[in-house]
Design an enzyme around this catalytic site. Structure first.
Site, mmCIF file in Angstrom:
data_model
loop_
_atom_site.group_PDB
_atom_site.id
_atom_site.type_symbol
_atom_site.label_atom_id
_atom_site.label_comp_id
_atom_site.label_asym_id
_atom_site.label_seq_id
_atom_site.Cartn_x
_atom_site.Cartn_y
_atom_site.Cartn_z
ATOM 1 N N VAL A 290 -20.640 31.442 -17.876
ATOM 2 C CA VAL A 290 -19.757 30.542 -17.117
ATOM 3 C C VAL A 290 -18.943 29.674 -18.062
ATOM 4 O O VAL A 290 -17.752 29.414 -17.834
ATOM 5 C CB VAL A 290 -20.583 29.672 -16.154
ATOM 6 C CG1 VAL A 290 -19.714 28.593 -15.516
ATOM 7 C CG2 VAL A 290 -21.222 30.537 -15.080
ATOM 8 N N ASP A 337 27.815 44.057 -18.868
ATOM 9 C CA ASP A 337 29.135 44.472 -18.403
ATOM 10 C C ASP A 337 30.155 43.486 -18.956
ATOM 11 O O ASP A 337 29.802 42.432 -19.491
ATOM 12 C CB ASP A 337 29.156 44.482 -16.876
ATOM 13 C CG ASP A 337 30.303 45.300 -16.321
ATOM 14 O OD1 ASP A 337 31.078 45.851 -17.124
ATOM 15 O OD2 ASP A 337 30.439 45.372 -15.095
ATOM 16 N N THR A 747 -12.473 18.468 -16.217
ATOM 17 C CA THR A 747 -11.651 17.806 -17.227
ATOM 18 C C THR A 747 -10.659 18.749 -17.901
ATOM 19 O O THR A 747 -9.639 18.310 -18.428
ATOM 20 C CB THR A 747 -12.554 17.188 -18.320
ATOM 21 O OG1 THR A 747 -13.280 18.230 -18.985
ATOM 22 C CG2 THR A 747 -13.543 16.214 -17.698
#
Length: 924
Positions: A290, A337, A747
């Site tokens: 985790v 172009d 945080t």
């Protein structure tokens, strides 16, 4: 022609539009008087409606599921599952909510952008004039069928592909051919030995009639038209993943391998070395996994891309897919172009030559009198014109308002752009650009083989023939030259002077027109006057040079491309000299420019085209066909370049879809081009493309910055577990799983999101484009994240942890599970938590710059990051001081002297990274 079972002719079957007109009408089972209403209704059931059919897009549920199953989203699902296994069910629910919100956000962004530019079905005109039951009537353009006879006049858009039956006109075919100059069409200019698109007795769906009026028999509708063929070609295949999408998948795999590897490695370490039970080792392994799953990475990437989308929208670019922002940033070649992109798409008279000399229209400090030679020249230009300015210069609109687009009233009008330019130039000399139509007695229309036109006009009491056209066509018919009030014979010296002027201006890419006039003698009858009789023996008035001027901001944008290492290639349907002149005027090909004509490009094999594009020199491809543009995009991509292709016409659609990033024009572009492109320029401005590239580079830079930021925190979170395991529990765990999760989802996230809003670094547009194969994560990044930022943070954090323990009376190996040492341990883990938060602040500030010193960027320029840091401090204070949160996260308020030790930590981390970035800059 095939027949159905009922004996009806299948009118959807193809015919040869270039065959003899009588045979074509027979094959279409039609006549010059058109179809009956009943016959047209029957044919509509066979041929289908006259509309372009869109390829069906993926369903909303597939698009949403794609967001939910993104590799980083899958990592978040794993994080949620592991949080649930560790007993943190509320946290697992929070992660699932993050996944859902992020997927919904990305889904809405993409769908909204797609709908905003979805206009292909509306490209065909809504109504068309058609002859039905031998009477002219208006019908829904969707109801046109092969065999219908349509009427097209000035200002009308052609609704289907048709063969002319009568009349002549000037057709703006730029949507199909890319040619900015209107094309003359007439019934007597047929040629069965030319490509279909070049036939001068055909008109095509989506083109516009500039002047004149024609009747024509429809031979193709809907997807059978040239426009439909190009639209079908543009829909082949799907968009590939952007470079960032591919790199993010690699990052996800790397994160998964690191996280799972560390977690699995901890199980034997914890069990064999630390003496933990298998259950405790598994629990800590889940905590390690985790700790290494960046829960904020996916929403941060999405937010960074979405910020880029909004930024580009404010700059005049609409992006259909948010990942395309990053693709723009990695662009190494722009195929652009000319007309409307590099130029204003507005013809302008620049100079005029008469026997009095050269008149510069861009510097008219003292305009000559209307009776002067330039005045006579421009007066003839007004007479020999079918265009009309909207109103006299300086006149106010009836309601007193100004045009919304800021265009001056005298700049607007109806007709051929070249003739409108002549009228505007005449107005500059004080000549009334408006003439009475009743004074036009006859007209010899512009013909492609003759390259000139003439009008017979009543000027006062005199009948005058006015002629304008290509100089090489007008000169041979002139025997005199205007010289004051009395023409004089043309001399060899005059001809040499004129030819020198023509050669000089043509070499600069100017479009040239010669004007002449011949008063008719009273004995010459206008009714039986032939063209040859009218034009022969004319008096040359002068030469006019015109140009479609470049946009003023384009040269600077081109220079920025060069400094950014971006190669520019002009791909246009215009003439080679004109294209070269414009390209050089905007700094394209500053160190040399090659020009390749359309015929030469079409004749190249794939290997020859690859060789022509292999270098880094800049090229103009002139008179390019749609197939050539497609081949150019494919060849560049095969060589590893990331290609941005601009275009405005339907002929550009296949190349726009083939390119990594197709950029269509919003104002002058066709809806077919907008549909095929990924980005639409609302202002048709080349400079906006460069701004988009900068925005894309900024997005990519910011993605790398918050990857560094997030990766840096893995080290101080993992090192405590390793210290615990490697000392066999002699050093207690410096951090709990709940405190890790508080860091990752509390945080860390907001500052990471704020880094996605970081402004561009000063040297961003002076870097070379990154290669297609470059990874978003490099060795230097990992060394900086894990070694410098993470390593320094880990040393500081472990130092705080051990100092707090020792100050509370702890010795190596002492049990901290109960008694006073347990309170000391809680205070020490709190200091570890606060130490990581303090180091996060320094990491966030340092991560704002990849190589540049933070002093150059500014310490307070990212206000969102400052608010994020404030939130981070407030959240940490709540976790440490509020009793319910203390119970959940296992924290305790440390002594004041320990808290003061946190103050220098951000500056130490940032300072060490400044030294590392200085070393990188000095060792390039």
């Amino acid at each position: 022609m095939s027949e159905t079972a009922s004996g009806e002719t299948d009118h959807a079957a193809p015919v040869d539009p270039l065959e003899a007109l009588d045979r074509l009408l027979r094959d279409l089972r039609s006549a010059r008087t058109g179809l009956s209403t009943r016959d047209a209704q029957r044919r509509l059931g066979l041929s289908g409606p006259n509309e372009l059919v869109r390829r069906s897009s993926e369903g909303w549920w597939r698009a949403l599921s794609r967001q939910l199953l993104h590799p980083l989203a899958l990592l978040l699902w794993v994080a949620a599952a592991l949080a649930a296994l560790s007993g943190s069910v509320p946290l697992a629910i929070a992660i699932v909510v993050v996944i859902g919100l992020n997927a919904a956000f990305a889904f809405v962004q993409e769908r909204h952008a797609e709908q905003a530019v979805e206009a292909l079905a509306a490209y065909l005109p809504q109504r068309a004039r058609v002859i039905r039951d031998e009477n002219e009537t208006e019908v829904d353009a969707r109801e046109l069928v092969p065999g219908d006879v349509i009427v097209v006049s000035e200002g009308d858009r052609v609704s289907a592909d048709a063969r002319l039956l009568d009349g002549s006109a000037q057709i703006d075919a730029s949507a199909l051919t890319g040619e900015s100059t209107p094309v003359p069409v007439s019934t007597d200019s047929g040629d069965s030995h030319v490509p279909l698109i070049l036939a001068r007795d055909l008109v095509f769906s989506g083109t516009t009639c500039v002047t004149g009026e024609v009747t024509a028999v429809v031979y193709a509708t809907g997807m059978s038209t040239e426009l439909g063929r190009i639209a079908a070609l543009s829909q082949r295949g799907g968009h590939e993943e952007s470079p960032l999408e591919k790199q993010v998948r690699r990052v996800a795999r790397l994160i998964a391998i690191v996280a799972v590897g560390l977690g699995l490695a901890f199980i034997p370490l914890g069990t064999l070395l630390a003496g933990l039970s298998l259950a405790d080792s598994l629990n800590f392994a889940i905590g390690l996994i985790v700790a290494n799953v960046p829960e904020g990475l996916l929403p941060t990437i999405t937010l960074a891309l979405a910020v880029g989308v909004r930024l580009l929208a404010r700059q005049g670019a609409l992006v259909k897919r948010i990942s395309a922002v990053e693709t723009l940033g990695s662009t190494s070649v722009i195929c652009t172009d000319k007309t409307g992109t590099l130029t204003r798409n507005r013809m302008t008279v620049t100079q005029a030559w008469t026997h009095e000399g050269v008149l510069d229209f861009q510097d008219l400090s003292m305009p000559p009198a209307a009776t002067s030679a330039p005045g006579q020249l421009m007066t003839a230009a007004v007479w020999c014109s079918n265009a009309e300015l909207a109103q006299p210069p300086g006149a106010k609109p009836p309601d007193g308002t100004k045009p919304e687009d800021g265009t001056k009233p005298e700049d607007t009008g109806i007709g051929d752009p070249t003739e409108l330019a002549l009228l505007r130039a005449a107005a500059k000399l004080g000549i009334d650009p408006h003439r009475s139509k009743k004074d036009r007695l006859a007209q010899f229309h512009f013909a492609p083989d003759l390259r000139r036109m003439s009008t017979v006009d009543r000027v006062g009491n005199t009948v005058v023939v006015h002629t304008k056209g290509a100089p090489e066509e007008v000169f041979p018919r002139c025997t005199h030259i205007a010289d004051g009030t009395t023409p004089r014979p043309l001399t060899d010296e005059d001809r040499a002077t004129i030819e020198a002027v023509v050669d000089d201006w043509a070499a600069r890419g100017r479009r040239l027109l010669a004007l002449a006039e011949r008063p008719l003698a009273p004995s010459e009858a206008t009714e039986n006057l032939t063209r040859g009789q009218a034009e022969q023996g004319s008096t040359l008035l002068g030469i006019i040079a015109m140009i479609d001027p470049p946009r003023p901001e384009v040269p600077d944008a081109v220079d920025r491309c060069h400094s950014a290492g971006i190669r520019l290639i002009v791909v246009t349907g215009d003439h080679a000299l004109t294209a070269r002149g414009i390209a050089e005027s905007v700094h394209i090909g500053k160190n040399g420019l090659r020009v390749i004509g359309g015929d030469k490009a079409d004749a190249m094999s794939d290997r020859e085209l690859d060789a022509a594009l292999a270098g880094d020199d800049e090229i103009v491809f002139a008179r390019s066909s749609p197939e050539t543009k497609l081949r150019i995009a494919d060849a560049l991509e095969q060589s590893g370049r990331i290609v941005a292709m601009t275009g405005d016409g339907a002929n550009d659609a296949p190349a726009l879809r083939q390119a990594d990033i197709g950029v269509a024009m919003g104002r002058s572009g066709t809806d077919v081009a907008r549909e095929a492109a990924v980005m639409v320029l609302v202002d048709d401005n080349f400079a906006t493309i460069v701004g988009a590239i900068e925005a894309g580079r900024r997005v990519y830079d910011n993605v790398r910055k918050f990857i560094v930021y997030i990766f840096a925190h893995a080290t101080p979170e993992v090192v405590p577990f390793l210290a615990y395991a490697l000392t066999s529990g002699g050093i207690p765990l410096p951090l709990t799983i709940m405190q890790i999760l508080a860091i990752d989802l509390g945080t860390e996230t907001v500052p990471a999101l704020a880094l996605g809003r970081e402004k561009a670094e000063p040297d961003l547009m002076r870097r070379r484009p990154r290669p297609r194969s470059q990874s978003v994560i490099e060795g230097v990044m990992l060394a900086r994240a894990w070694g410098v930022l993470g390593g320094v943070s880990a040393v500081l954090v472990m130092g705080l942890f051990l100092l707090t323990l020792v100050d509370g009376g702890w010795t190596f190996g002492a049990d901290v599970g109960s008694g006073e040492l347990h309170d000391t341990w809680r205070q020490a883990t709190t200091m570890t938590f606060l130490g990581i938060v303090a180091c996060q602040i320094g990491t966030a500030m340092a991560a704002r710059a990849s190589r540049t010193s933070l002093a150059r960027i500014g310490f307070t320029t990212n206000r969102m990051l400052l608010w994020g840091i404030a939130f981070e401090i407030l959240f940490a204070a709540v976790v440490v001081t509020i009793p319910p949160f203390q119970a959940v996260f296992g924290t305790e308020v440390p002594d004041l002297w320990l808290l003061t030790l946190l103050i220098p930590l951000p500056f130490i981390v940032w300072g060490c990274d400044e030294i590392f970035r200085w070393w990188l800059r000095t060792h390039d």
